[in-house]
Scaffold this active site. Sequence first.
Site, short mmCIF file in Angstrom:
data_model
loop_
_atom_site.label_atom_id
_atom_site.label_comp_id
_atom_site.label_asym_id
_atom_site.label_seq_id
_atom_site.Cartn_x
_atom_site.Cartn_y
_atom_site.Cartn_z
N GLU A 176 0.81 -1.22 0.00
CA GLU A 176 0.00 0.00 0.00
C GLU A 176 0.84 1.26 0.00
OE1 GLU A 176 -2.59 3.22 0.65
OE2 GLU A 176 -0.90 2.73 1.95
N HIS A 225 -0.81 0.69 7.16
CA HIS A 225 -1.36 1.50 6.07
C HIS A 225 -0.22 2.40 5.57
CE1 HIS A 225 -5.36 3.65 4.76
NE2 HIS A 225 -4.51 3.52 3.76
N HIS A 277 -4.14 0.02 11.87
CA HIS A 277 -5.58 -0.07 12.14
C HIS A 277 -5.89 -1.35 12.91
CE1 HIS A 277 -6.16 3.37 9.58
NE2 HIS A 277 -5.69 2.73 8.52
N ASN A 302 -4.82 7.88 7.25
CA ASN A 302 -4.48 7.21 6.00
C ASN A 302 -2.97 7.21 5.78
OD1 ASN A 302 -3.85 7.07 3.02
ND2 ASN A 302 -6.04 6.67 2.91
N ASN A 317 -5.47 12.05 1.45
CA ASN A 317 -4.82 10.75 1.32
C ASN A 317 -3.31 10.90 1.45
OD1 ASN A 317 -3.96 8.10 0.07
ND2 ASN A 317 -6.17 7.88 -0.08
N ASP A 351 -3.62 8.58 -4.92
CA ASP A 351 -3.45 7.91 -3.63
C ASP A 351 -2.18 8.47 -2.96
OD1 ASP A 351 -3.32 5.96 -1.51
OD2 ASP A 351 -4.52 4.61 -2.72
N ASN A 352 -1.14 7.68 -2.83
CA ASN A 352 0.07 8.14 -2.14
C ASN A 352 0.97 8.97 -3.05
OD1 ASN A 352 -0.24 6.95 0.51
ND2 ASN A 352 -0.04 4.98 -0.51
#
Length: 360
Positions: free
Chosen positions: A53, A114, A133, A167, A223, A268-269
């Site tokens: 991720e 994450h 998480h 996140n 994010n 996203d990242n």
Amino acid sequence: MGKLLALALAGIAAAFLAGRFVAFRNKLNASREMEPVELPNCHLIKGIEAGAEDIDILPNGLVFISSGLKYPGLKSFAPDKPGEILLMDLNEKNPKARELRISRGFDLASFNPHGISTYIDKDDSVYLFVVNHPHQKSTVEVFTFVEDDNSLKHLKTIKHDLLPSVNDILAVGPDGFYATNDHYFFDSVLMFLEMFLGLTWSNVVYYSPTEVKEVAGGFYSANGINMSPDEKYIYIADLLGHNIHVMEKHANWNLTQVKMLQLDTLIDNLFLDHSTGDIWAGCHPNGMKVFFYDPENPPGSEVLRIQNILSEKPLVSRVYAENGSVLQGSSVAAVHDGKLLIGTVFHKALYYVASAPGQT
């Protein structure tokens, strides 16, 4: 009269829901199709089957990878296995991903990593910050990397009311960081309603042992987060807003917006190439396929390279684009010394070397 009122209210409700449904599909780019952009001489990374991720790379070529994320409403290819932090060495000819051992006393059984971020202290100590998480909660775990035996020593767990749905994270010291909350809620049903209603309750928080505060807000889904090489600007990806916000960082850690770069994909990242200042973004070309997974029609992958983001006309290049037959749900792209790593939320990861035979 009562029946007419009921019908009128039903019609208003139906029109509202129809409007929200259209807006929701637009936020997810539900109808988007794209032309493929291939990378020759690339291959899947051995040892990664349940996602990569987020990825961070040290200046010496050592790579940290968070794998095995279980996120509300998203697919998982390892639902009964805890997550892990993997290590790769890009100095090796054929690097492989290997699990890092974590010191005793840390709850590995509920580890659900994450976003990640590294910080190198003045004494060359390497700190790894990991968004976790456990049990459907949000915490930040702080480790030190022990290179001699490729292990992580757990230092502390951070919880705070202002960090309800973290996140990604950006370490700015051995005990300070910025964090994005991608939702106001962390319950899967409430998260969906938040997205469906188009609420802009997502934010960015600064944390230190002496001060915790919101420093930016009004995002659909904050994010990825990263910092310019000169440490003057913070870059924040708004996944459902399809944009990257450029924020000026002040001495008191507050942020003020400088500009926003609008794109046509779900970002996203964010990874910063410190040698060039370029931003590399792992993106979801069609978010509907990510949130409503269908193995017969899997989510695709897309990588963008953004050059000169502070200029009037930043250059945005599509470096990689694929329909999901190879790589599903790209979430990060990271570069080092002519090598490119592409990670995913829950699937595999790709490795590309620009200096491969026949490449320039």
